[in-house]
Design a protein around this motif. Structure first.
Motif, PDB file in Angstrom:
ATOM      1  N   MET A 114       0.823  -1.209   0.000  1.00  0.00           N
ATOM      2  CA  MET A 114       0.000   0.000   0.000  1.00  0.00           C
ATOM      3  C   MET A 114       0.858   1.261   0.000  1.00  0.00           C
ATOM      4  SD  MET A 114      -2.791  -1.456   2.671  1.00  0.00           S
ATOM      5  CE  MET A 114      -3.707   0.009   3.056  1.00  0.00           C
ATOM      6  N   ARG A 115       2.084   1.141   0.501  1.00  0.00           N
ATOM      7  CA  ARG A 115       2.966   2.299   0.573  1.00  0.00           C
ATOM      8  C   ARG A 115       3.912   2.394  -0.619  1.00  0.00           C
ATOM      9  NH1 ARG A 115       5.038   2.718   6.770  1.00  0.00           N
ATOM     10  NH2 ARG A 115       3.193   3.673   7.592  1.00  0.00           N
ATOM     11  N   CYS A 116       3.972   1.338  -1.413  1.00  0.00           N
ATOM     12  CA  CYS A 116       4.952   1.294  -2.509  1.00  0.00           C
ATOM     13  C   CYS A 116       4.566   2.292  -3.602  1.00  0.00           C
ATOM     14  CB  CYS A 116       5.008  -0.118  -3.078  1.00  0.00           C
ATOM     15  SG  CYS A 116       6.169  -0.281  -4.436  1.00  0.00           S
ATOM     16  N   ILE A 117       5.562   3.058  -4.071  1.00  0.00           N
ATOM     17  CA  ILE A 117       5.299   4.018  -5.142  1.00  0.00           C
ATOM     18  C   ILE A 117       5.864   3.523  -6.470  1.00  0.00           C
ATOM     19  CG2 ILE A 117       5.120   6.064  -3.676  1.00  0.00           C
ATOM     20  CD1 ILE A 117       8.120   6.603  -4.577  1.00  0.00           C
ATOM     21  N   GLY A 118       6.435   2.323  -6.468  1.00  0.00           N
ATOM     22  CA  GLY A 118       6.876   1.703  -7.722  1.00  0.00           C
ATOM     23  C   GLY A 118       8.121   2.287  -8.332  1.00  0.00           C
ATOM     24  N   CYS A 119       9.049   2.767  -7.509  1.00  0.00           N
ATOM     25  CA  CYS A 119      10.258   3.388  -8.071  1.00  0.00           C
ATOM     26  C   CYS A 119      11.335   2.363  -8.422  1.00  0.00           C
ATOM     27  CB  CYS A 119      10.821   4.433  -7.109  1.00  0.00           C
ATOM     28  SG  CYS A 119      11.476   3.753  -5.575  1.00  0.00           S
ATOM     29  N   LEU A 120      11.184   1.137  -7.987  1.00  0.00           N
ATOM     30  CA  LEU A 120      12.102   0.025  -8.284  1.00  0.00           C
ATOM     31  C   LEU A 120      13.485   0.187  -7.663  1.00  0.00           C
ATOM     32  CD1 LEU A 120      11.389  -1.029 -11.991  1.00  0.00           C
ATOM     33  CD2 LEU A 120      10.120  -1.546  -9.923  1.00  0.00           C
ATOM     34  N   ARG A 121      13.649   1.060  -6.722  1.00  0.00           N
ATOM     35  CA  ARG A 121      14.965   1.191  -6.081  1.00  0.00           C
ATOM     36  C   ARG A 121      15.325  -0.089  -5.341  1.00  0.00           C
ATOM     37  NH1 ARG A 121      16.444   7.172  -4.238  1.00  0.00           N
ATOM     38  NH2 ARG A 121      18.388   6.101  -3.999  1.00  0.00           N
ATOM     39  N   CYS A 122      14.320  -0.763  -4.781  1.00  0.00           N
ATOM     40  CA  CYS A 122      14.573  -2.021  -4.075  1.00  0.00           C
ATOM     41  C   CYS A 122      15.030  -3.101  -5.046  1.00  0.00           C
ATOM     42  CB  CYS A 122      13.302  -2.465  -3.355  1.00  0.00           C
ATOM     43  SG  CYS A 122      11.845  -2.463  -4.409  1.00  0.00           S
ATOM     44  N   VAL A 123      14.433  -3.105  -6.235  1.00  0.00           N
ATOM     45  CA  VAL A 123      14.803  -4.101  -7.246  1.00  0.00           C
ATOM     46  C   VAL A 123      16.269  -3.923  -7.629  1.00  0.00           C
ATOM     47  CG1 VAL A 123      14.356  -4.876  -9.612  1.00  0.00           C
ATOM     48  CG2 VAL A 123      12.449  -4.229  -8.141  1.00  0.00           C
ATOM     49  N   ALA A 124      16.667  -2.662  -7.815  1.00  0.00           N
ATOM     50  CA  ALA A 124      18.051  -2.384  -8.207  1.00  0.00           C
ATOM     51  C   ALA A 124      19.022  -2.616  -7.053  1.00  0.00           C
ATOM     52  CB  ALA A 124      18.163  -0.943  -8.696  1.00  0.00           C
ATOM     53  N   ALA A 125      18.552  -2.422  -5.823  1.00  0.00           N
ATOM     54  CA  ALA A 125      19.464  -2.519  -4.672  1.00  0.00           C
ATOM     55  C   ALA A 125      19.783  -3.959  -4.301  1.00  0.00           C
ATOM     56  CB  ALA A 125      18.837  -1.809  -3.472  1.00  0.00           C
ATOM     57  N   CYS A 126      18.951  -4.908  -4.721  1.00  0.00           N
ATOM     58  CA  CYS A 126      19.164  -6.304  -4.337  1.00  0.00           C
ATOM     59  C   CYS A 126      20.542  -6.770  -4.814  1.00  0.00           C
ATOM     60  CB  CYS A 126      18.070  -7.177  -4.945  1.00  0.00           C
ATOM     61  SG  CYS A 126      18.281  -8.923  -4.523  1.00  0.00           S
ATOM     62  N   PRO A 127      21.342  -7.367  -3.919  1.00  0.00           N
ATOM     63  CA  PRO A 127      22.702  -7.774  -4.307  1.00  0.00           C
ATOM     64  C   PRO A 127      22.743  -9.021  -5.180  1.00  0.00           C
ATOM     65  CG  PRO A 127      22.270  -8.331  -2.009  1.00  0.00           C
ATOM     66  CD  PRO A 127      21.079  -7.579  -2.496  1.00  0.00           C
ATOM     67  N   ARG A 128      21.619  -9.730  -5.316  1.00  0.00           N
ATOM     68  CA  ARG A 128      21.628 -10.925  -6.162  1.00  0.00           C
ATOM     69  C   ARG A 128      21.761 -10.514  -7.621  1.00  0.00           C
ATOM     70  NH1 ARG A 128      19.992 -15.637  -3.644  1.00  0.00           N
ATOM     71  NH2 ARG A 128      21.314 -16.445  -5.300  1.00  0.00           N
ATOM     72  N   ALA A 129      22.410 -11.363  -8.409  1.00  0.00           N
ATOM     73  CA  ALA A 129      22.630 -11.062  -9.833  1.00  0.00           C
ATOM     74  C   ALA A 129      21.286 -10.859 -10.540  1.00  0.00           C
ATOM     75  CB  ALA A 129      23.417 -12.188 -10.485  1.00  0.00           C
ATOM     76  N   VAL A 130      20.325 -11.719 -10.213  1.00  0.00           N
ATOM     77  CA  VAL A 130      18.939 -11.499 -10.642  1.00  0.00           C
ATOM     78  C   VAL A 130      18.217 -11.045  -9.379  1.00  0.00           C
ATOM     79  CG1 VAL A 130      16.861 -12.574 -11.533  1.00  0.00           C
ATOM     80  CG2 VAL A 130      19.095 -13.321 -12.358  1.00  0.00           C
TER      81      VAL A 130
END
Lengths: 234, 287
Positions: free
Chosen positions: A139-155
């Protein structure tokens, strides 16, 4: 052409403060206030130090044991979304037939580190205070994908959920509306419980680490009952 | 330098430099979001708009020989900052996806660029909208000119005759057609919805807001966007594509419509201007 003059009814000429002057004053004061606030924030406020509690545990996948059947992905999607859709799974098993064993199968599951939590600008990605699980308040997510990019996994172990227009990630089955059993750190994890190879396990111990990854070994004595070697040197 | 060149130059600079800023921020290490690093501009832009209104001296519509002043400099600045800002917001908003509209940009760089361009649109849009709002408060009669009257239905239905009846006479429309006045209400509601919900979304970057507030802001922003998109498309069609509107479109650049056009298409407005001119002339002679 006749001379054009301002015939605005709110113009000067009347006694006291005109509407135009009032608006100018409001605008100037407001602008100064915002600039002053921004400058003060830079110089006066100390840098925030945020400490994240450690996770209550995380999932391990033994790459050498995984057969790539993707049952875990289907179970994850069913437990969370009620649909056997691999794109909705929070654990991703990718296969590359051009790579040699055991690198032909690459399991990507969340390590429950706090990189995504730190990257989130709105606090949507947060640490569950009771269990320590890193999870998303969609509900709080604004969809900026910073979390997706920050993940240290290769995928990235954080995915964009096209249905809800928000990020999603493994919550150790903390919030599974389509699973009867209780999930979470002390409950049942869908992927772990359905894996036919027993290649997934929940642990609170840090496994053996390689340069940039973990190297879990789940090849126990039971593994030999299938006719496999119990401990394959990688 | 001609007086009208300054706002145009300002607009070009705002969009040009803003876009460069957005690209540069996207390419920075870790992908900078301007909503995080430059949040203050979102709150500064409305006040700059209000300040600009306080410093503006407007000329009222008047008949000047064979042409009629319809859009003074302030009206043109309001229109193009609000309009071009809206266009950029809609384009980037659709790219980012909302409600049932799927996200068109897939990778993080694309999303960040869209968000940063959205930020530039927000700054320009807020400046233009608050410039307009403050100007309207200063001259409240301009707001009344935009509101529908009792003729809203009968005048609008009258346009149906354009489709087949040869002897069509325009109803005595005022400065704005009654149909435009009704659309104006939709534009105001959409603008208020999109601004209030947008401010909540920006504030979520700065402080911890209740989840219900942020979750309510997202669909409100989406629904307001749909309303804004419908208004925008209809507005562009009726004001730029239909030949009958081209004189008004030209006046959004020059400020003037031909006197003949005003007499024919906006008879009510033209009569009002003529009457006020006559009154001013009489008063001048009396003095």
């Amino acid at each position: 052409m006749s001379e054009v003059k301002d015939i605005n009814p709110a113009g000067e000429g009347s006694k006291g403060l005109s509407r135009r002057q009032f608006m100018g004053g409001i605008g100037a004061l407001g602008a100064l206030g915002v600039i002053g606030g921004a400058v003060a924030q830079v110089f006066l406020l100390p840098d925030e130090v945020i400490a994240y509690p450690i996770s209550g545990g995380f999932l391990l996948v033994d790459q050498k044991k995984c057969s790539g059947c993707s049952t875990c992905m289907a179970a994850c999607a069913i437990a969370h979304h009620g649909a056997a859709n691999h794109s909705l799974a929070r654990i991703q098993i990718t296969q590359n037939p051009f790579k040699a064993f055991p690198y032909d199968i690459d399991p990507v599951q969340c390590w429950q580190c706090d990189e995504c939590t730190q990257a989130c600008p709105t606090g949507a990605m947060h640490v569950d205070p009771e269990t320590g699980v890193r999870t998303v308040d969609q509900m709080r997510c604004i969809g900026c994908l910073r979390c997706v990019a920050a993940c240290p996994r290769a995928v990235s172990a954080v995915q964009w959920d096209e249905q809800t227009h928000a990020s999603q990630k493994c919550d150790l089955c903390l919030d599974t509306p389509f699973m009867d059993d209780e999930g979470g750190v002390n409950g049942r994890r869908a992927c772990e419980s359905v894996c036919p190879m027993r290649a997934i396990t929940f642990t609170t111990d840090l496994p053996e680490q390689t340069e940039d990854d973990y190297s879990p070994n789940l090849r126990t004595e039971n593994w030999t009952s299938f006719g496999y070697v119990a401990d394959i040197e990688g | 330098m001609k007086k009208g060149v300054l706002p145009v130059l300002g607009l070009v600079l705002a969009f040009g430099l803003g876009s460069l800023w957005a690209v540069q921020a996207t390419r920075s290490e870790g992908g900078g979001l301007l909503f995080d690093s430059a949040w203050w501009l979102v709150f500064l832009a409305p006040f700059l708009g209000v300040l600009a209104a306080g410093l503006t001296r407007r000329r009222d519509p008047r008949i000047e020989g064979d042409k009629v002043l319809r859009h003074n400099g302030a009206a043109r600045l309001e229109h193009w900052t609000h309009g071009l800002g809206t266009a950029l917001l809609l384009a980037t908003g659709v790219g980012l996806g909302f409600l049932f509209v799927p996200r068109l940009v897939r990778d993080t760089d694309g999303v960040w660029l869209m968000m940063n361009l959205h930020f530039v649109g927000v700054a320009v849009f807020l400046f233009g909208t608050f410039y307009y709002a403050a100007n309207t408060i200063i001259s409240a009669y301009r707001f009344r000119e935009h509101l529908p009257t009792g003729n809203a239905f009968s005048f609008t239905v009258h346009y149906g005759k354009l489709l087949g009846v040869k002897k069509f006479t325009m109803p005595p429309e005022d400065k704005y057609f009654e149909s435009e006045k009704m659309a104006y209400i939709l534009a105001i509601l959409a603008s208020v919805g999109v601004i209030l919900s947008g401010i909540v979304k920006v504030l979520a970057h700065l402080m911890e807001l209740p989840a219900w507030l942020v979750s309510a802001a997202t669909p409100v922003h989406g629904v307001s966007t749909i309303a804004m998109l419908l208004f925008f498309l209809a507005h562009v069609f009726f004001s730029s594509v239909l030949p009958m509107s081209w004189p008004v479109l030209r006046s959004m650049f020059t400020g003037y419509v031909p006197r003949e056009y005003a007499e024919k298409e906006h008879a009510g407005w033209y009569k009002r201007l003529s009457d006020s001119d006559d009154a001013a002339t009489t008063a001048g002679k009396g003095a």
